[in-house]
Write a protein that holds these residues in place. Structure first.
Motif, mmCIF file in Angstrom:
data_model
loop_
_atom_site.group_PDB
_atom_site.id
_atom_site.type_symbol
_atom_site.label_atom_id
_atom_site.label_comp_id
_atom_site.label_asym_id
_atom_site.label_seq_id
_atom_site.Cartn_x
_atom_site.Cartn_y
_atom_site.Cartn_z
ATOM 1 N N VAL A 30 -24.978 -38.966 -45.500
ATOM 2 C CA VAL A 30 -25.107 -37.376 -45.965
ATOM 3 C C VAL A 30 -24.828 -36.932 -46.966
ATOM 4 O O VAL A 30 -23.534 -37.339 -47.357
ATOM 5 N N ALA A 32 -23.869 -33.378 -48.948
ATOM 6 C CA ALA A 32 -23.632 -31.565 -48.705
ATOM 7 C C ALA A 32 -23.645 -31.267 -50.073
ATOM 8 O O ALA A 32 -24.844 -31.132 -50.805
ATOM 9 N N GLY A 33 -22.594 -30.871 -50.851
ATOM 10 C CA GLY A 33 -22.433 -30.220 -52.052
ATOM 11 C C GLY A 33 -22.791 -31.409 -53.169
ATOM 12 O O GLY A 33 -22.898 -30.972 -54.142
ATOM 13 N N GLY A 34 -22.566 -32.512 -52.879
ATOM 14 C CA GLY A 34 -22.650 -33.627 -53.992
ATOM 15 C C GLY A 34 -21.584 -33.658 -54.767
ATOM 16 O O GLY A 34 -21.540 -34.463 -55.620
ATOM 17 N N GLN A 35 -20.339 -32.850 -54.750
ATOM 18 C CA GLN A 35 -19.341 -32.810 -55.879
ATOM 19 C C GLN A 35 -18.470 -33.977 -55.895
ATOM 20 O O GLN A 35 -17.817 -34.297 -57.029
ATOM 21 N N SER A 36 -18.377 -34.588 -54.607
ATOM 22 C CA SER A 36 -17.606 -35.917 -54.627
ATOM 23 C C SER A 36 -18.497 -36.998 -54.566
ATOM 24 O O SER A 36 -18.237 -38.123 -55.099
ATOM 25 N N LEU A 37 -19.488 -37.148 -53.885
ATOM 26 C CA LEU A 37 -20.594 -38.235 -53.597
ATOM 27 C C LEU A 37 -21.289 -38.547 -54.864
ATOM 28 O O LEU A 37 -21.385 -39.714 -55.078
ATOM 29 N N TYR A 78 -17.621 -23.000 -50.768
ATOM 30 C CA TYR A 78 -16.132 -22.521 -51.389
ATOM 31 C C TYR A 78 -16.487 -21.041 -51.505
ATOM 32 O O TYR A 78 -15.758 -20.272 -51.233
ATOM 33 N N THR A 111 -18.619 -27.857 -50.430
ATOM 34 C CA THR A 111 -18.486 -27.329 -49.147
ATOM 35 C C THR A 111 -17.355 -27.567 -48.117
ATOM 36 O O THR A 111 -16.761 -28.661 -48.391
ATOM 37 N N ASN A 115 -15.745 -31.391 -48.036
ATOM 38 C CA ASN A 115 -14.493 -31.521 -48.452
ATOM 39 C C ASN A 115 -13.497 -32.301 -47.342
ATOM 40 O O ASN A 115 -12.866 -33.161 -47.771
ATOM 41 N N ASP A 124 -7.849 -30.050 -51.141
ATOM 42 C CA ASP A 124 -6.954 -28.923 -50.998
ATOM 43 C C ASP A 124 -7.239 -28.246 -49.627
ATOM 44 O O ASP A 124 -6.474 -27.486 -49.277
ATOM 45 N N LEU A 167 -20.415 -33.790 -39.277
ATOM 46 C CA LEU A 167 -19.689 -32.675 -38.977
ATOM 47 C C LEU A 167 -20.460 -31.387 -38.909
ATOM 48 O O LEU A 167 -21.163 -31.426 -40.018
HETATM 49 C C1 FAD Z 1 -14.201 -32.314 -61.524
HETATM 50 C C2 FAD Z 1 -13.926 -32.047 -60.174
HETATM 51 C C3 FAD Z 1 -12.787 -31.369 -59.566
HETATM 52 C C4 FAD Z 1 -12.581 -31.328 -58.306
HETATM 53 N N1 FAD Z 1 -11.394 -30.577 -58.087
HETATM 54 C C5 FAD Z 1 -11.007 -30.402 -56.653
HETATM 55 C C6 FAD Z 1 -9.843 -30.021 -56.152
HETATM 56 O O1 FAD Z 1 -9.166 -29.339 -57.101
HETATM 57 N N2 FAD Z 1 -9.523 -29.777 -54.919
HETATM 58 C C7 FAD Z 1 -10.508 -30.285 -54.048
HETATM 59 O O2 FAD Z 1 -10.058 -30.206 -52.867
HETATM 60 N N3 FAD Z 1 -11.580 -30.820 -54.285
HETATM 61 C C8 FAD Z 1 -11.652 -30.828 -55.689
HETATM 62 N N4 FAD Z 1 -13.128 -31.749 -56.087
HETATM 63 C C9 FAD Z 1 -13.990 -32.126 -54.961
HETATM 64 C C10 FAD Z 1 -14.702 -31.018 -54.415
HETATM 65 O O3 FAD Z 1 -13.965 -29.956 -53.765
HETATM 66 C C11 FAD Z 1 -15.791 -31.708 -53.663
HETATM 67 O O4 FAD Z 1 -16.712 -30.587 -53.429
HETATM 68 C C12 FAD Z 1 -15.563 -32.089 -52.288
HETATM 69 O O5 FAD Z 1 -14.532 -33.010 -52.258
HETATM 70 C C13 FAD Z 1 -16.749 -32.563 -51.293
HETATM 71 O O6 FAD Z 1 -17.643 -31.582 -50.884
HETATM 72 P P1 FAD Z 1 -19.230 -31.586 -51.146
HETATM 73 O O7 FAD Z 1 -19.773 -30.742 -50.255
HETATM 74 O O8 FAD Z 1 -19.553 -31.727 -52.486
HETATM 75 O O9 FAD Z 1 -19.209 -32.993 -50.563
HETATM 76 P P2 FAD Z 1 -20.300 -34.279 -50.586
HETATM 77 O O10 FAD Z 1 -19.758 -34.537 -52.252
HETATM 78 O O11 FAD Z 1 -21.889 -34.011 -50.698
HETATM 79 O O12 FAD Z 1 -19.818 -35.278 -49.865
HETATM 80 C C14 FAD Z 1 -18.535 -35.914 -49.775
HETATM 81 C C15 FAD Z 1 -18.432 -37.032 -48.643
HETATM 82 O O13 FAD Z 1 -18.291 -36.303 -47.395
HETATM 83 C C16 FAD Z 1 -19.755 -36.705 -46.607
HETATM 84 N N5 FAD Z 1 -20.009 -35.435 -46.072
HETATM 85 C C17 FAD Z 1 -20.220 -34.528 -46.472
HETATM 86 N N6 FAD Z 1 -20.771 -33.497 -45.624
HETATM 87 C C18 FAD Z 1 -20.723 -33.864 -44.331
HETATM 88 C C19 FAD Z 1 -21.048 -33.525 -43.108
HETATM 89 N N7 FAD Z 1 -21.316 -32.502 -42.849
HETATM 90 N N8 FAD Z 1 -20.858 -34.666 -42.108
HETATM 91 C C20 FAD Z 1 -20.407 -35.666 -42.402
HETATM 92 N N9 FAD Z 1 -20.149 -36.364 -43.670
HETATM 93 C C21 FAD Z 1 -20.420 -35.349 -44.710
HETATM 94 C C22 FAD Z 1 -20.474 -37.452 -47.564
HETATM 95 O O14 FAD Z 1 -21.325 -38.154 -46.977
HETATM 96 C C23 FAD Z 1 -19.545 -37.792 -48.496
HETATM 97 O O15 FAD Z 1 -19.215 -39.188 -48.251
HETATM 98 C C24 FAD Z 1 -13.604 -31.716 -57.464
HETATM 99 C C25 FAD Z 1 -14.591 -32.340 -57.929
HETATM 100 C C26 FAD Z 1 -14.880 -32.375 -59.130
HETATM 101 C C27 FAD Z 1 -16.171 -33.331 -59.344
#
Ligand code: FAD
Length: 284
Positions: A30, A32-37, A78, A111, A115, A124, A167
């Protein structure tokens, strides 16, 4: 780099998302925000054949008041947390930590659910969620189940979520009007924590009635600092008391060493940042 090919589906209900995940097998993920994936895909560290986008499931967004708890949809961004008065009133610690995450663009996309599901030890929001004694709601093919935050974070980038589960909600007991502070040491602005401490305290007429403290990035999972909490409860909110209590912060932890900090430095930071987090929260 460009990610490998994948199929993309964007369901509008949790049931359809769970069905899509079950149907696609272990190679589905899945998003979500894609910021890690997305960075993970672009580096080809993961190559799912199907991406299931949760972004169109309206029911997964927002914060609702549920009596003695707040219920936060996993897809709440966030910014959605930061702008919500329920969060500042009943879960200030979560807002304070969220403010430190990354930069404005990432805070608009990232999201809470993503996170904590990502379970990066330097992330965090896991420590505040642990300190606030949250419960995770998880949906899978056989229905929903709940997992306390203390059992949700299993290991480095590993949670209690099964590969066919999503989740859906994070339920946080209200900590109404508790003071809070997230003290984060990071090398440059907008970066992850080297070590951070999440602290929230209930101070009444100069006495610390209750305290909840958890540490970020001193272990593969967030760590609750219970001996610090015990040393604070019932004590006057004074600098010397907080300093002595914070000395317990490194008890029972076995921090990792990496390019940012070695284990001894992380132990030292645990104490210093705990003192600062509690003192700032308590206003001393
Ligand atoms: C340059 C940069 C700086 C950053 N700095 C920080 C920081 O200072 N502190 C911090 O905490 N984070 C930081 N991040 C990470 C950011 O907070 C991400 O948004 C977070 O880690 C993942 O949230 P996402 O919604 O983007 O999830 P995604 O990237 O979409 O997903 C992350 C993972 O979680 C899984 N997932 C997502 N949602 C669900 C769900 N509902 N159920 C089951 N699995 C799920 C996905 O399959 C994937 O494996 C940073 C990222 C970048 C690119």
């Amino acid at each position: 780099m460009i990610p490998p090919n994948f199929d993309y589906v964007a369901p509008t209900t949790v049931e359809d998302a769970v069905a899509a995940l079950a149907g696609a097998g272990e190679d589905a993920k899945v998003i979500a925000g894609g910021q890690s994936l997305m960075p993970v895909l672009r580096l080809r560290l993961s190559a799912p054949t199907v991406l299931i986008d949760l972004g169109r499931i309206e029911g997964l967004r927002g914060v609702r008041d549920d009596g003695d708890a707040l219920v936060i949809g996993a897809m709440t961004t966030y910014y959605g947390l930061l702008g919500n008065p329920l969060i500042s009133k009943h879960a200030l610690l979560l807002a304070d930590a969220t403010r430190t995450v990354a930069d404005p663009q990432i805070r608009h996309r990232g999201t809470l659910g993503g996170n904590v599901a990502h379970a990066d030890p330097a992330g965090d929001l896991a420590a505040p969620v642990l300190a606030l004694e949250a419960t995770m709601t998880v949906a899978g093919p056989s229905g929903t189940r709940t997992v306390p935050a203390s059992e949700f974070f299993v290991d480095l980038f590993t949670t209690a979520l099964q590969s066919d589960e999503i989740l859906t909600e994070i339920r946080i007991p209200k900590h109404t009007d508790w003071a809070a502070h997230y003290e984060k040491l990071h090398r440059v602005a907008q970066a992850w924590s080297i070590v951070a401490v999440a602290a929230t305290v209930d101070v009444d007429q100069g006495t610390i009635r209750q305290a909840r403290i958890a540490l970020t990035n001193v272990a593969p999972v967030p760590v609750r600092a219970r001996s610090v909490e015990e040393a604070l409860i019932g004590q006057p909110a004074r600098e010397d008391v907080i300093r002595a209590a914070a000395e317990h912060a490194a008890e029972g932890i076995d921090p990792m060493s990496d390019g940012n900090a070695d284990a001894d430095y992380r132990s030292h930071l645990s104490k210093v940042l705990t003192r600062r987090a509690v003192a700032t929260a308590a206003g001393v």
